[in-house]
Design an enzyme around this catalytic site. Structure first.
Site, PDB file in Angstrom:
ATOM      1  N   LYS A   1      -5.506   9.769   0.546  1.00  0.00           N
ATOM      2  CA  LYS A   1      -5.292   8.316   0.414  1.00  0.00           C
ATOM      3  C   LYS A   1      -4.221   8.099  -0.639  1.00  0.00           C
ATOM      4  CE  LYS A   1      -7.030   4.470   2.092  1.00  0.00           C
ATOM      5  NZ  LYS A   1      -7.709   4.253   3.385  1.00  0.00           N
TER       6      LYS A   1
ATOM      7  N   ASP B   1      -3.203   0.498   5.151  1.00  0.00           N
ATOM      8  CA  ASP B   1      -4.498   0.068   4.603  1.00  0.00           C
ATOM      9  C   ASP B   1      -4.232  -1.339   4.067  1.00  0.00           C
ATOM     10  OD1 ASP B   1      -7.338   1.332   3.868  1.00  0.00           O
ATOM     11  OD2 ASP B   1      -6.754   0.149   2.127  1.00  0.00           O
TER      12      ASP B   1
HETATM   13  P1  NDP Z   1      -5.248  -6.248   5.289  1.00  0.00           P
HETATM   14  O1  NDP Z   1      -4.341  -6.171   4.127  1.00  0.00           O
HETATM   15  O2  NDP Z   1      -4.705  -6.439   6.638  1.00  0.00           O
HETATM   16  O3  NDP Z   1      -6.340  -7.387   5.057  1.00  0.00           O
HETATM   17  C1  NDP Z   1      -7.162  -7.376   3.946  1.00  0.00           C
HETATM   18  C2  NDP Z   1      -8.072  -8.581   3.988  1.00  0.00           C
HETATM   19  O4  NDP Z   1      -9.078  -8.462   2.996  1.00  0.00           O
HETATM   20  C3  NDP Z   1      -7.329  -9.864   3.693  1.00  0.00           C
HETATM   21  O5  NDP Z   1      -7.964 -10.923   4.353  1.00  0.00           O
HETATM   22  C4  NDP Z   1      -7.483  -9.980   2.176  1.00  0.00           C
HETATM   23  O6  NDP Z   1      -7.340 -11.288   1.675  1.00  0.00           O
HETATM   24  C5  NDP Z   1      -8.890  -9.482   1.995  1.00  0.00           C
HETATM   25  N1  NDP Z   1      -9.023  -8.881   0.663  1.00  0.00           N
HETATM   26  C6  NDP Z   1      -8.330  -7.833   0.168  1.00  0.00           C
HETATM   27  N2  NDP Z   1      -8.684  -7.565  -1.097  1.00  0.00           N
HETATM   28  C7  NDP Z   1      -9.599  -8.473  -1.406  1.00  0.00           C
HETATM   29  C8  NDP Z   1     -10.357  -8.719  -2.562  1.00  0.00           C
HETATM   30  N3  NDP Z   1     -10.198  -7.964  -3.677  1.00  0.00           N
HETATM   31  N4  NDP Z   1     -11.231  -9.749  -2.520  1.00  0.00           N
HETATM   32  C9  NDP Z   1     -11.381 -10.512  -1.388  1.00  0.00           C
HETATM   33  N5  NDP Z   1     -10.699 -10.307  -0.261  1.00  0.00           N
HETATM   34  C10 NDP Z   1      -9.830  -9.315  -0.269  1.00  0.00           C
HETATM   35  O7  NDP Z   1      -6.124  -4.901   5.203  1.00  0.00           O
HETATM   36  P2  NDP Z   1      -6.992  -4.208   6.349  1.00  0.00           P
HETATM   37  O8  NDP Z   1      -7.574  -5.214   7.264  1.00  0.00           O
HETATM   38  O9  NDP Z   1      -6.216  -3.085   6.886  1.00  0.00           O
HETATM   39  O10 NDP Z   1      -8.156  -3.557   5.459  1.00  0.00           O
HETATM   40  C11 NDP Z   1      -9.396  -4.207   5.219  1.00  0.00           C
HETATM   41  C12 NDP Z   1     -10.429  -3.160   4.853  1.00  0.00           C
HETATM   42  O11 NDP Z   1     -10.586  -2.244   5.946  1.00  0.00           O
HETATM   43  C13 NDP Z   1     -10.102  -2.299   3.650  1.00  0.00           C
HETATM   44  O12 NDP Z   1     -11.300  -1.956   2.981  1.00  0.00           O
HETATM   45  C14 NDP Z   1      -9.514  -1.037   4.275  1.00  0.00           C
HETATM   46  O13 NDP Z   1      -9.637   0.074   3.422  1.00  0.00           O
HETATM   47  C15 NDP Z   1     -10.400  -0.913   5.496  1.00  0.00           C
HETATM   48  N6  NDP Z   1      -9.894  -0.104   6.591  1.00  0.00           N
HETATM   49  C16 NDP Z   1      -8.667  -0.348   7.157  1.00  0.00           C
HETATM   50  C17 NDP Z   1      -8.243   0.410   8.216  1.00  0.00           C
HETATM   51  C18 NDP Z   1      -6.959   0.125   8.923  1.00  0.00           C
HETATM   52  O14 NDP Z   1      -6.688   0.779   9.922  1.00  0.00           O
HETATM   53  N7  NDP Z   1      -6.148  -0.825   8.485  1.00  0.00           N
HETATM   54  C19 NDP Z   1      -9.052   1.516   8.745  1.00  0.00           C
HETATM   55  C20 NDP Z   1     -10.346   1.635   8.135  1.00  0.00           C
HETATM   56  C21 NDP Z   1     -10.720   0.858   7.095  1.00  0.00           C
HETATM   57  P3  NDP Z   1      -5.956 -11.710   0.958  1.00  0.00           P
HETATM   58  O15 NDP Z   1      -4.938 -11.759   2.050  1.00  0.00           O
HETATM   59  O16 NDP Z   1      -6.259 -13.030   0.351  1.00  0.00           O
HETATM   60  O17 NDP Z   1      -5.662 -10.666  -0.057  1.00  0.00           O
HETATM   61  O1  2IT Z   2      -9.406   3.738   5.730  1.00  0.00           O
HETATM   62  C1  2IT Z   2      -8.845   4.172   6.759  1.00  0.00           C
HETATM   63  O2  2IT Z   2      -9.414   4.915   7.541  1.00  0.00           O
HETATM   64  C2  2IT Z   2      -7.467   3.732   7.032  1.00  0.00           C
HETATM   65  N1  2IT Z   2      -6.921   2.928   6.277  1.00  0.00           N
HETATM   66  C3  2IT Z   2      -6.708   4.291   8.212  1.00  0.00           C
HETATM   67  C4  2IT Z   2      -6.098   5.615   7.866  1.00  0.00           C
HETATM   68  C5  2IT Z   2      -5.200   6.203   8.912  1.00  0.00           C
HETATM   69  O3  2IT Z   2      -4.661   7.275   8.610  1.00  0.00           O
HETATM   70  O4  2IT Z   2      -5.023   5.637   9.985  1.00  0.00           O
END
Ligand code: NDP
Ligand code: 2IT
Length: 450
Positions: free
Chosen positions: A129, A169
């Protein structure tokens, strides 16, 4: 809770001694070690080969300066990280997070979790990561580009299609991956699958954008079907966040017959009793990159409430936390239980505190832990790597079908592992055990090199 195994107690004590200030990392390590009690009790080779000591220590931590110039000509400095956690079963694989809250503890907890998650996918990917404390909010496209180019200038020295393959992420989507990829290519003069989540015109995979959210719903659907003989149909769903994971979780839940009544961002949440209009939400979040409160000026009857936590007080059948770590605490879990929630599945990484998980599990709520439930994103990243190696691309349906099969498989592996070790129905323990087994076997087979 203290450990029954003196070996696990010793390993945890050592982590506390070395990394005592890394709260999130300690939280993630403790949960995994607790789950592994019955495995360690049955298999002396884990201690003999120092597997746990090695698993809690990343193979490599890279920390570096990222200097870039903002639109006013001012020099800005951020801190960059890449934690290469474990390469026992494949090249390091895991996302990059851009958020002001990023520090070593956050990146280490994510890298640690990723090692087990990636193993659960059944695909050959190790755990890693990275990210930076850079805040993308309010930055121009040019600033994002200059930051990404500077970030990649250092990161390029440490990654490669067979070494370490970053992805998105929080704060890193297709725009950022494009800038990072362009800079990598310019530095190395090679076109390989060194990043995933790429645009569809230059090596990205169909369905990667949707994969984490869709995968979360496929997992949840299988959990509902096998453990409660139920489904998404007719259910009321609350999804926190409104980013990549949240939007496509809401989309798939809706397709499967549920009504998503609330979503959030870091400023607050919107409630829409008619079901969130995802076209409006995508326009606000994906196109305009605006605040979620905009939604109420475009959709009649919807309301906005400032603050994130209140979203868990909305009555629902299924809750999908898809924003960030520790967003769902004990009080929130109690509110969900009081309102009759039947299932919680984690789209974000470690969104539920240990106390919240205890409340949900002890009240008979189905609980799908992150490293199993959100593994669809990284699994599809691994499918993107396969397509890049073949210089070929599959159709949306082909990728989506593979994703579905992988998520169903992950559910059953976690479910069966929990049962085998006397913890029937505990998918937290089951996912940790099932993810651990393949990594441990591979580490033993490869000797004490790391
Ligand atoms: P994005 O940046 O697309 O979206 C993040 C969302 O979460 C936004 O709505 C953001 O609000 C909110 N957010 C972020 N930080 C905070 C905080 N400290 N408090 C409240 N709200 C918060 O990220 P993703 O959708 O990609 O990721 C969301 C989660 O999913 C994370 O935990 C990530 O690690 C996990 N994840 C992502 C994967 C992927 O493929 N993208 C795969 C597996 C897990 P705002 O815009 O206001 O900051
Ligand atoms: O938390 C996660 O699994 C991710 N942000 C996706 C990682 C990836 O390599 O697609």
């Amino acid at each position: 809770m203290s450990f029954q195994s003196s070996y696990l107690a010793k390993v945890y004590e050592q982590v506390e001694k070395r990394d005592g200030t890394e709260k999130e990392f300690l939280q993630a390590v403790r949960e995994v070690l607790e789950s592994l009690e019955p495995v360690v009790a049955q298999d002396p080779s884990i201690e003999k080969w120092g597997i746990m000591e090695r698993l809690v220590e990343p193979e490599r931590i890279i920390t570096f300066r990222i200097s870039w110039v903002d639109d006013n000509g001012q020099v800005q400095v951020n801190r960059g990280y890449r934690v290469q956690f474990n390469s026992a079963i494949g090249p390091y694989k895991g996302g990059l997070r851009l958020h002001p809250s990023v520090n070593l503890s956050v990146i280490k907890f994510l890298g640690f979790e990723q090692t087990f998650k990636n193993s659960l996918t059944g695909l050959p990917i190790g755990g890693g990561k990275g990210g930076s404390d850079f805040d993308p909010k309010g930055k121009s496209d040019q600033e994002i580009m200059r930051f990404c180019q500077s970030f990649m200038t250092e990161l390029a020295k440490h990654i490669g299609a067979d070494t370490d393959v970053p992805a998105g992420d929080i704060g890193v989507g297709a725009r950022e991956i494009g800038f990072l990829y362009g800079q990598y290519k310019r530095l190395r003069n090679e076109f390989t699958g060194v990043l995933t989540g790429k645009g569809l015109t230059y090596g990205g995979s169909l369905a990667r954008k949707q994969a984490t959210g869709y995968g979360l719903c496929y997992f949840t659907q299988e959990m509902l079907s096998c453990m409660k003989n139920d489904s998404f149909a007719g259910k009321c769903v609350v999804v926190s966040g409104s980013g990549n994971v949240a939007i496509y979780a809401a989309e798939k839940a809706t397709t499967l017959g549920a009504k998503v009544v609330a979503m959030s961002d870091s400023s607050g949440y919107v409630y829409d009793a008619n079901g969130i209009n995802l076209d409006v939400m995508k326009q606000i979040k994906e196109v305009e990159r605006a605040r979620i409160s905009e939604y109420v000026s475009r959709v009649e009857g919807a309301t906005f409430t400032p603050g994130c936590k209140g979203i868990w007080t909305i009555p629902c059948d299924i809750a999908l936390p898809c924003a960030t770590q520790n967003e769902l605490d004990e009080e929130s879990a109690k509110a969900l239980v009081a309102n009759g929630v039947m299932a919680v599945a984690e789209g974000a990484n470690m969104p539920s505190t240990p106390e919240a998980i205890a409340v949900l599990q002890s009240n008979g709520v189905l609980f799908g832990p992150a490293k199993a439930a959100n593994a669809g994103g990284v699994a599809t990243s691994a499918l993107e790597m396969s397509q890049n190696s073949m210089r070929y691309s599959w159709s949306f349906e082909e990728v989506d079908n593979k994703l579905h099969g992988i998520m169903v498989g992950i559910f059953h592996n976690a479910f069966n592992a929990a049962e085998k070790y006397g913890m029937a129905g505990n998918l937290v323990a089951g996912a940790n055990i099932a993810g651990f087994e393949k990594v441990a076997q591979s580490m033993i087979a490869q000797g004490v090199a790391y």
